[in-house]
Design a protein around this motif. Structure first.
Motif, PDB file in Angstrom:
ATOM      1  N   GLU A 190       0.830  -1.208   0.000  1.00 28.06           N
ATOM      2  CA  GLU A 190       0.000   0.000   0.000  1.00 28.06           C
ATOM      3  C   GLU A 190       0.867   1.261   0.000  1.00 28.06           C
ATOM      4  O   GLU A 190       0.784   2.121   0.897  1.00 28.06           O
ATOM      5  CB  GLU A 190      -0.956   0.015   1.199  1.00 28.06           C
ATOM      6  N   ASP A 191       1.732   1.365  -1.004  1.00 25.05           N
ATOM      7  CA  ASP A 191       2.586   2.521  -1.269  1.00 25.05           C
ATOM      8  C   ASP A 191       3.741   2.689  -0.279  1.00 25.05           C
ATOM      9  O   ASP A 191       4.497   3.665  -0.377  1.00 25.05           O
ATOM     10  CB  ASP A 191       1.769   3.829  -1.290  1.00 25.05           C
ATOM     11  N   VAL A 192       3.903   1.783   0.656  1.00 25.50           N
ATOM     12  CA  VAL A 192       4.985   1.887   1.647  1.00 25.50           C
ATOM     13  C   VAL A 192       5.969   0.728   1.441  1.00 25.50           C
ATOM     14  O   VAL A 192       5.575  -0.444   1.526  1.00 25.50           O
ATOM     15  CB  VAL A 192       4.435   1.843   3.082  1.00 25.50           C
ATOM     16  N   PRO A 193       7.246   1.017   1.160  1.00 28.32           N
ATOM     17  CA  PRO A 193       8.234  -0.061   1.040  1.00 28.32           C
ATOM     18  C   PRO A 193       8.437  -0.763   2.377  1.00 28.32           C
ATOM     19  O   PRO A 193       8.611  -0.110   3.410  1.00 28.32           O
ATOM     20  CB  PRO A 193       9.512   0.665   0.611  1.00 28.32           C
ATOM     21  N   VAL A 194       8.390  -2.081   2.368  1.00 28.45           N
ATOM     22  CA  VAL A 194       8.644  -2.839   3.599  1.00 28.45           C
ATOM     23  C   VAL A 194      10.021  -3.492   3.551  1.00 28.45           C
ATOM     24  O   VAL A 194      10.360  -4.294   4.413  1.00 28.45           O
ATOM     25  CB  VAL A 194       7.546  -3.901   3.831  1.00 28.45           C
ATOM     26  N   THR A 195      10.793  -3.135   2.528  1.00 26.06           N
ATOM     27  CA  THR A 195      12.181  -3.576   2.420  1.00 26.06           C
ATOM     28  C   THR A 195      13.039  -2.370   2.075  1.00 26.06           C
ATOM     29  O   THR A 195      12.539  -1.315   1.696  1.00 26.06           O
ATOM     30  CB  THR A 195      12.364  -4.641   1.324  1.00 26.06           C
ATOM     31  N   GLY A 196      14.351  -2.525   2.219  1.00 24.44           N
ATOM     32  CA  GLY A 196      15.279  -1.463   1.856  1.00 24.44           C
ATOM     33  C   GLY A 196      16.662  -2.053   1.640  1.00 24.44           C
ATOM     34  O   GLY A 196      16.839  -3.268   1.635  1.00 24.44           O
ATOM     35  N   SER A 197      17.660  -1.178   1.469  1.00 27.80           N
ATOM     36  CA  SER A 197      19.044  -1.615   1.282  1.00 27.80           C
ATOM     37  C   SER A 197      19.956  -0.719   2.099  1.00 27.80           C
ATOM     38  O   SER A 197      19.784   0.508   2.111  1.00 27.80           O
ATOM     39  CB  SER A 197      19.452  -1.546  -0.196  1.00 27.80           C
ATOM     40  N   ARG A 198      20.935  -1.329   2.784  1.00 26.93           N
ATOM     41  CA  ARG A 198      21.877  -0.589   3.630  1.00 26.93           C
ATOM     42  C   ARG A 198      23.268  -0.675   3.038  1.00 26.93           C
ATOM     43  O   ARG A 198      23.749  -1.755   2.679  1.00 26.93           O
ATOM     44  CB  ARG A 198      21.875  -1.179   5.041  1.00 26.93           C
ATOM     45  N   ASP A 199      23.925   0.476   2.911  1.00 21.72           N
ATOM     46  CA  ASP A 199      25.274   0.538   2.364  1.00 21.72           C
ATOM     47  C   ASP A 199      26.277   0.162   3.454  1.00 21.72           C
ATOM     48  O   ASP A 199      26.466   0.896   4.422  1.00 21.72           O
ATOM     49  CB  ASP A 199      25.561   1.944   1.839  1.00 21.72           C
ATOM     50  N   THR A 200      26.927  -0.992   3.297  1.00 27.04           N
ATOM     51  CA  THR A 200      27.875  -1.469   4.301  1.00 27.04           C
ATOM     52  C   THR A 200      29.300  -0.986   4.046  1.00 27.04           C
ATOM     53  O   THR A 200      30.171  -1.167   4.892  1.00 27.04           O
ATOM     54  CB  THR A 200      27.884  -3.007   4.326  1.00 27.04           C
ATOM     55  N   ARG A 201      29.567  -0.422   2.834  1.00 27.22           N
ATOM     56  CA  ARG A 201      30.907   0.013   2.419  1.00 27.22           C
ATOM     57  C   ARG A 201      31.887  -1.145   2.308  1.00 27.22           C
ATOM     58  O   ARG A 201      33.097  -0.942   2.262  1.00 27.22           O
ATOM     59  CB  ARG A 201      31.467   1.058   3.407  1.00 27.22           C
TER      60      ARG A 201
END
Length: 485
Positions: free
Chosen positions: A58-69
Motif C-alpha cells: 500500500e505505497d509503503v516499502p517494507v524492504t530497503g538496502s543498507r550501504d555497508t561500504r
C-alpha cells in the motif's frame, strides 16, 4: 639476418593469433562456465553493488538496502520483518532468496531485461539498471490484525478478496526477522542455525506451505457437493442420518460433539457441525462427485503459485466408503493449506466463482513505470450460483446463532464455519482450531473479504480448543480491518 627477422615476425604473429583465439574462447565459448564458476566472485560483487528494489505494501516499502561500504556493498533491510516475512521471505548474501525475494529476484536485483530500454547495450557494457519494485496486494491493516491475533500461538491466517483473488493478508506464526539473515558475517550463520533448530519452525510458511486436516470447515465442501448433486434439495428437510453413524463396512461408530444430530436437517447440522450427518452425506454423494467438487475448489491442484509455490491441498481419490465418510468431515487423508480454505470461502462468497489467488499487483521500474501487472485472473465455477447462495445462508446462520458467534461484526453480514481437526496417532495430538468466513458490509454490493484461520495451541486444554473460541475472534479482527474504510 632478414630471414631471422621474418621468422621472428611470423612467430610473433602466431602468438598474437593464439592470444586472440584464446581470448575468444574465454570470452565467448567458455564465458558461461566462467560465470558459473564458484571461484568467480565478480557476479556476486556486481549483484550486491547497487541497492535492491523494494517490496511495497500500500505505497509503503517494507524492504530497503543498507550501504555497508564492504565488498558486498548493499545489504537487505526489512521494515516490520516478522510481520511480512511469510510474504517477502529473505534475501541473504549467504543463503540466497525465498518467497517474493526469490520469485521476483530478476526485477528486484535489476537483472530482468524488461527493466532496461536498451538491453543489448547492457549486455555489451555489463551494466544493469536500477532494481525495480514489487507492489503487493496486501492490506496492511488486515496483515497486522492477523499477526497480532496470532501473537503467542502457532498458526496461520490467509485472507482473500473474493471478487478478484487478491490476497489481503498472509501471516504465519511464530515468525522471524529476515534481516538477521541478510549479511555475511558470523552472526548470520548463528541465526540460521538457531532458526533451523527451533522446534517451532519459525521459517515455515504455515499459510501456504503447511497442510492441515481441515476438520469441520471441510463440511462447506461436502454441503456444496450434496446440494450440487441434488442429494439435498431442502435445507430444512430431515436427512435420515442416524446418530451415532456406523461407518460403512465396519463396526466403527462415528459420534458427535453434541446432541440433536439424529435425522437433523442440513441447516441444523451445518450450524452445530454434526459429524454423522456430513459423513453420511459424503457417502450418499459418492466418491466421484465429492472428488469433483473438492477439485473444483482447488484441491489436488499441483501447480498453484501466487507467484511462489503453494503446497498441494489434497482430497484422496481412492477411498472406500468408510474412508469417504471420514474424508467428508475433513479427516482421514484430507489436507488443506489455510490459503486453500480461504479460497473455498471466497468462492462461496463470490456466487460460486473461484478466482485464482495472487499476491503481486504489479512490478515497476525504479521510477515507477509499470513493467508487468496482474491483469485479469482466471475464474472457474466451483459450484452452482444457487448452491453458493444457499451456502452463504447456512454460513450466516452459523455466525448469527451457531458455533461462530464470536465472528459477528455489527453493521456487516458475516458467514462462517468452525472446525476442530483431530490429528496424530489415534487422534492423540492437540486438535487444530479452524475458522473460515467471509464478510460483507451493510453498504457493500458484494462480500469484501474471505478468511481462513488455523490455530495450533498446544498450551490450551483439549476441551477448550474450538474454532469458534480460538480462531473466530482472529478472523473477525481481520474482516473488520478490511471492512473499515
Amino acid at each position: 639476418m632478414t630471414r631471422h627477422i621474418r621468422q621472428a615476425a611470423v612467430f610473433c604473429a602466431l602468438l598474437l593469433v593464439a592470444l586472440l583465439v584464446n581470448a575468444t574462447r574465454v570470452q565467448v565459448v567458455r564465458s558461461e562456465a566462467y560465470d558459473d564458476n564458484p571461484a568467480n566472485r565478480r557476479a556476486v560483487i556486481a549483484r550486491y553493488g547497487q541497492p535492491r528494489g523494494d517490496i511495497v505494501v500500500e505505497d509503503v516499502p517494507v524492504t530497503g538496502s543498507r550501504d555497508t561500504r564492504e565488498q558486498l556493498r548493499y545489504e537487505r533491510t526489512y521494515l516490520n520483518g516478522p510481520l511480512y516475512a511469510p510474504v517477502t521471505g529473505f534475501a541473504s548474501q549467504v543463503y540466497g532468496t525465498t518467497f517474493l525475494e526469490h520469485a521476483h529476484d530478476g526485477v528486484l536485483s535489476g537483472t530482468d531485461p524488461r527493466l532496461s530500454p536498451l538491453p543489448l547495450w547492457n549486455d555489451v557494457t555489463r551494466s544493469r539498471p536500477a532494481g525495480g519494485h514489487v507492489v503487493t496486494t496486501l492490506n496492511p491493516r488486515a496483515q497486522r490484525a492477523a499477526y497480532e491475533g496470532l501473537a503467542g500461538r502457532k498458526g496461520a491466517v490467509a485472507a482473500v478478496e473474493p471478487s478478484t483473488g487478491r490476497i489481503l493478508a498472509l501471516v504465519s506464526a511464530p515468525s522471524y526477522d529476515p534481516a538477521a539473515l541478510s549479511g555475511n558475517g558470523p552472526g548470520v550463520e548463528r541465526e540460521w542455525a538457531r532458526l533451523n533448530s527451533d522446534p517451532d519452525r519459525p521459517m515455515l510458511n504455515r499459510a501456504v506451505r503447511q497442510t492441515y486436516p481441515p476438520g469441520s470447515t471441510f463440511k462447506v465442501v461436502t454441503a456444496a457437493a450434496a446440494l450440487d448433486a441434488g442429494v439435498i434439495r431442502d435445507l430444512d428437510a430431515p436427512t435420515g442420518s442416524p446418530a451415532p453413524y456406523r461407518l460403512p463396512g465396519t463396526t466403527t461408530l462415528l459420534t458427535n460433539g453434541g446432541e440433536g444430530c439424529e435425522d437433523a436437517p442440513l441447516r441444523e447440522a451445518f450450524m452445530w457441525s454434526c459429524n454423522t450427518v456430513f459423513a453420511k452425506l459424503g457417502v450418499d454423494v459418492g466418491l466421484t462427485d465429492m472428488t469433483g467438487t473438492a477439485e473444483a475448489f482447488g484441491f489436488n491442484a499441483a501447480d498453484v503459485r501466487i507467484p511462489f509455490a503453494v503446497a498441494q491441498s489434497t482430497f484422496d481419490t481412492s477411498l472406500d466408503r468408510a474412508q469417504l465418510a471420514l474424508s467428508s468431515i475433513g479427516q482421514y487423508n484430507t489436507r488443506a493449506t489455510p490459503l486453500q480454505m480461504a479460497m473455498v470461502s471466497a468462492a462461496i462468497a463470490n456466487g460460486g466463482q473461484l478466482r485464482t489467488p495472487y499476491l503481486v499487483e504489479r512490478t515497476t521500474r525504479s521510477g515507477g513505470v509499470t513493467v508487468a501487472s496482474a491483469g485479469s485472473r482466471s475464474v472457474r465455477q466451483a459450484v452452482r450460483s444457487s448452491t453458493a447462495r444457499r451456502l452463504r445462508e447456512l454460513m450466516a446462520d452459523v455466525v448469527r446463532e451457531g458455533t461462530g458467534k464470536n465472528a459477528a461484526i455489527p453493521g456487516a453480514t458475516v458467514g462462517g464455519k468452525t472446525g476442530t481437526a483431530q490429528h496424530g496417532i489415534g487422534n492423540a495430538g492437540t486438535p487444530y482450531a479452524w475458522f473460515v468466513s467471509w464478510a460483507q458490509g451493510d453498504r457493500d454490493m458484494e462480500p469484501k473479504v474471505a478468511v481462513a484461520v488455523v490455530v495450533e495451541d498446544s498450551a490450551a486444554k483439549r476441551r477448550d480448543i474450538t474454532g469458534g473460541g480460538l480462531a473466530a475472534p482472529i478472523a473477525r479482527s481481520v474482516m473488520e480491518a478490511v471492512l473499515t474504510p
